[in-house]
Design a protein around this motif. Structure first.
Motif, PDB file in Angstrom:
ATOM      1  N   UNK A  45       0.725  -1.367  -0.185  1.00  0.00           N
ATOM      2  CA  UNK A  45      -0.008   0.221  -0.178  1.00  0.00           C
ATOM      3  C   UNK A  45       0.951   1.386   0.037  1.00  0.00           C
ATOM      4  N   UNK A  46       2.084   1.307   0.564  1.00  0.00           N
ATOM      5  CA  UNK A  46       2.896   2.301   0.801  1.00  0.00           C
ATOM      6  C   UNK A  46       3.567   2.441  -0.604  1.00  0.00           C
ATOM      7  N   UNK A  47       3.768   1.443  -1.436  1.00  0.00           N
ATOM      8  CA  UNK A  47       4.338   1.565  -2.695  1.00  0.00           C
ATOM      9  C   UNK A  47       3.318   2.370  -3.777  1.00  0.00           C
ATOM     10  N   UNK A  48       1.912   1.995  -3.667  1.00  0.00           N
ATOM     11  CA  UNK A  48       0.996   2.737  -4.305  1.00  0.00           C
ATOM     12  C   UNK A  48       0.925   4.079  -3.963  1.00  0.00           C
ATOM     13  N   UNK A  49       0.853   4.428  -2.626  1.00  0.00           N
ATOM     14  CA  UNK A  49       1.124   5.843  -2.408  1.00  0.00           C
ATOM     15  C   UNK A  49       2.316   6.548  -2.803  1.00  0.00           C
ATOM     16  N   UNK A  50       3.252   6.065  -2.802  1.00  0.00           N
ATOM     17  CA  UNK A  50       4.479   6.456  -3.314  1.00  0.00           C
ATOM     18  C   UNK A  50       4.281   6.840  -5.016  1.00  0.00           C
ATOM     19  N   UNK A  51       3.671   5.909  -5.739  1.00  0.00           N
ATOM     20  CA  UNK A  51       3.446   6.194  -6.982  1.00  0.00           C
ATOM     21  C   UNK A  51       2.662   7.292  -7.351  1.00  0.00           C
ATOM     22  N   UNK A  52       1.476   7.204  -6.604  1.00  0.00           N
ATOM     23  CA  UNK A  52       0.638   8.417  -6.687  1.00  0.00           C
ATOM     24  C   UNK A  52       1.211   9.737  -6.167  1.00  0.00           C
ATOM     25  N   UNK A  53       1.756   9.780  -5.108  1.00  0.00           N
ATOM     26  CA  UNK A  53       2.438  10.965  -4.847  1.00  0.00           C
ATOM     27  C   UNK A  53       3.426  11.614  -5.985  1.00  0.00           C
ATOM     28  N   UNK A  54       4.211  10.536  -6.374  1.00  0.00           N
ATOM     29  CA  UNK A  54       5.217  10.998  -7.572  1.00  0.00           C
ATOM     30  C   UNK A  54       4.545  11.534  -8.761  1.00  0.00           C
ATOM     31  N   UNK A  55       3.311  10.653  -9.215  1.00  0.00           N
ATOM     32  CA  UNK A  55       2.873  11.045 -10.313  1.00  0.00           C
ATOM     33  C   UNK A  55       2.071  12.476 -10.223  1.00  0.00           C
TER      34      UNK A  55
ATOM     35  N   UNK B 143       5.067  16.872   1.195  1.00  0.00           N
ATOM     36  CA  UNK B 143       4.166  16.667   2.390  1.00  0.00           C
ATOM     37  C   UNK B 143       2.940  17.169   2.383  1.00  0.00           C
ATOM     38  N   UNK B 144       2.720  18.252   1.779  1.00  0.00           N
ATOM     39  CA  UNK B 144       1.155  19.091   1.579  1.00  0.00           C
ATOM     40  C   UNK B 144       0.614  18.180   0.586  1.00  0.00           C
ATOM     41  N   UNK B 145       1.380  17.617  -0.430  1.00  0.00           N
ATOM     42  CA  UNK B 145       0.494  17.041  -1.524  1.00  0.00           C
ATOM     43  C   UNK B 145       0.179  15.551  -0.774  1.00  0.00           C
ATOM     44  N   UNK B 146       0.897  15.105   0.127  1.00  0.00           N
ATOM     45  CA  UNK B 146       0.520  13.900   0.420  1.00  0.00           C
ATOM     46  C   UNK B 146      -0.540  14.001   1.491  1.00  0.00           C
ATOM     47  N   UNK B 147      -0.369  15.208   2.229  1.00  0.00           N
ATOM     48  CA  UNK B 147      -1.597  14.994   3.306  1.00  0.00           C
ATOM     49  C   UNK B 147      -2.805  15.501   2.675  1.00  0.00           C
ATOM     50  N   UNK B 148      -2.959  16.679   1.966  1.00  0.00           N
ATOM     51  CA  UNK B 148      -4.466  17.231   1.559  1.00  0.00           C
ATOM     52  C   UNK B 148      -4.406  17.614   0.067  1.00  0.00           C
ATOM     53  N   UNK B 149      -3.348  17.311  -0.765  1.00  0.00           N
ATOM     54  CA  UNK B 149      -3.709  17.409  -2.085  1.00  0.00           C
ATOM     55  C   UNK B 149      -2.915  18.716  -2.527  1.00  0.00           C
ATOM     56  N   UNK B 150      -2.738  18.949  -3.813  1.00  0.00           N
ATOM     57  CA  UNK B 150      -1.917  20.165  -4.217  1.00  0.00           C
ATOM     58  C   UNK B 150      -2.707  21.290  -3.870  1.00  0.00           C
ATOM     59  N   UNK B 151      -4.173  21.423  -3.687  1.00  0.00           N
ATOM     60  CA  UNK B 151      -4.444  22.574  -3.325  1.00  0.00           C
ATOM     61  C   UNK B 151      -4.226  23.195  -1.865  1.00  0.00           C
TER      62      UNK B 151
ATOM     63  N   UNK C 172      13.838  14.467  -8.762  1.00  0.00           N
ATOM     64  CA  UNK C 172      13.488  15.123 -10.440  1.00  0.00           C
ATOM     65  C   UNK C 172      13.799  14.608 -11.425  1.00  0.00           C
ATOM     66  N   UNK C 173      14.909  13.634 -11.394  1.00  0.00           N
ATOM     67  CA  UNK C 173      15.472  12.771 -12.688  1.00  0.00           C
ATOM     68  C   UNK C 173      14.716  11.427 -12.491  1.00  0.00           C
ATOM     69  N   UNK C 174      14.705  10.701 -11.303  1.00  0.00           N
ATOM     70  CA  UNK C 174      14.084   9.306 -11.546  1.00  0.00           C
ATOM     71  C   UNK C 174      12.474   9.552 -11.273  1.00  0.00           C
ATOM     72  N   UNK C 175      12.038  10.470 -10.926  1.00  0.00           N
ATOM     73  CA  UNK C 175      10.717  10.746 -10.530  1.00  0.00           C
ATOM     74  C   UNK C 175      10.159   9.908  -9.292  1.00  0.00           C
ATOM     75  N   UNK C 176      11.222   9.482  -8.566  1.00  0.00           N
ATOM     76  CA  UNK C 176      10.900   8.519  -7.400  1.00  0.00           C
ATOM     77  C   UNK C 176      10.825   9.190  -5.898  1.00  0.00           C
ATOM     78  N   UNK C 177       9.956   8.740  -5.220  1.00  0.00           N
ATOM     79  CA  UNK C 177       9.748   9.342  -3.915  1.00  0.00           C
ATOM     80  C   UNK C 177      10.809   8.378  -2.898  1.00  0.00           C
ATOM     81  N   UNK C 178      11.397   9.275  -2.156  1.00  0.00           N
ATOM     82  CA  UNK C 178      12.072   8.563  -0.878  1.00  0.00           C
ATOM     83  C   UNK C 178      11.623   9.335   0.488  1.00  0.00           C
ATOM     84  N   UNK C 179      11.649   8.567   1.324  1.00  0.00           N
ATOM     85  CA  UNK C 179      10.944   8.994   2.465  1.00  0.00           C
ATOM     86  C   UNK C 179      11.344   8.218   3.797  1.00  0.00           C
TER      87      UNK C 179
ATOM     88  N   UNK D  93       1.336  10.663   8.238  1.00  0.00           N
ATOM     89  CA  UNK D  93       0.432  11.559   7.186  1.00  0.00           C
ATOM     90  C   UNK D  93      -0.914  11.022   7.387  1.00  0.00           C
ATOM     91  N   UNK D  94      -0.987   9.572   7.217  1.00  0.00           N
ATOM     92  CA  UNK D  94      -2.509   8.951   7.364  1.00  0.00           C
ATOM     93  C   UNK D  94      -3.054   9.047   8.823  1.00  0.00           C
TER      94      UNK D  94
END
Length: 251
Positions: free
Chosen positions: A4-14, A49-57, A139-146, A154-155
């Motif tokens: 589930x964390x991998x899915x969250x990482x991919x979604x945040x990255x995208x 962090x803000x994107x993960x918590x509440x979205x880009x807005x 910014x090169x690999x588009x990967x999330x590290x955390x 966050x959750x």
């Protein structure tokens, strides 16, 4: 890492990748393009962090960018861009609609003073005070590290300490109060103890810092804030919520 964390990482990255190349965030992408010849870049901390918590807005922070390249080359480029050097060895500048804080990887405070060995951008996740800030977008690999606790923080809305030493003790106490009263987040026991000790020993410094910042903590006036800080230690146990510590702890 769980599935589930991998899915969250991919979604945040995208989401971040789309934002910085889209109509509302393209200045960030432009800045990355200008910095990339110096070295690989990471967007660090607040934006992710803000994107993960509440979205880009919900994103209203400065954009922190760390560059893995030669500091001298980065200095020359940012000077040409009218960047203003700050006390931590980086630069602050405005570009488009965003304020940027940019620094070379080697000048990351926790690395420079020896608290963390930082050899690559992914090591940045071990350098933040708050666990909810321990996230970066490469910014090169588009990967999330955390950090391991990032998605838990966050959750569950529970903030903890990631690395305790920091260069701005009073500022960190004020930010913790903002997390508690403005963001309505809960504090894990270790962070609650840290804040309680700080409130007990540095109440006047906290009030002075908040006054200089010209940003009220919650809806408090200066007098209200003083009273709140006096009583906060007694109330702290009611604010502490952590699934790992189901019974109250003494602070």
């Amino acid at each position: 890492m769980t599935a589930s964390e991998e899915v969250l990482d991919r979604g945040l990255s995208a989401d971040i990748a789309d934002f910085i190349r889209g109509p509302h965030g393209h200045e960030i992408g432009d800045m990355i393009d200008r910095l990339s010849p110096v070295g690989n870049c990471a967007i660090f901390g607040g934006l992710a962090r803000d994107f993960a918590r509440e979205g880009r807005d919900a994103f209203k922070s400065d954009v922190d960018i760390v560059v893995h390249g030669l500091p001298g080359v980065l200095d020359a480029l940012l000077s040409q861009m009218s960047g203003r050097r700050n006390q931590f060895g980086g630069y602050r500048l405005e570009y488009g609609r965003f304020d940027f804080d940019i620094w070379p990887l080697q000048m990351t405070w926790a690395a420079r003073v020896g608290h963390v060995k930082v050899r690559s951008l992914t090591d940045l996740a071990r350098t933040t005070f708050f666990d909810c800030d321990a996230v970066l977008f490469d910014c090169r690999t588009l990967e999330i590290s955390r950090s391991d606790r990032f998605w838990t923080s966050i959750g569950q809305g529970i903030v903890d300490i990631n690395l305790e030493p920091n260069p701005n003790y009073i500022g960190t106490l004020v930010r913790t109060l903002r997390i508690l009263f403005d963001k309505k987040q809960k504090l894990a026991p270790r962070l609650a103890r840290y804040l309680a000790r700080g409130v007990e020993g540095s109440r006047k410094d906290i009030m002075d810092y908040a006054a200089r910042d010209r940003r009220p903590i919650g809806s408090a006036t200066e007098i209200d804030l003083g009273n709140a800080l006096v009583s906060w230690r007694a109330k702290a146990l009611e604010e502490v919520v952590c699934h790992e510590f189901p019974t109250p702890i003494n602070i």
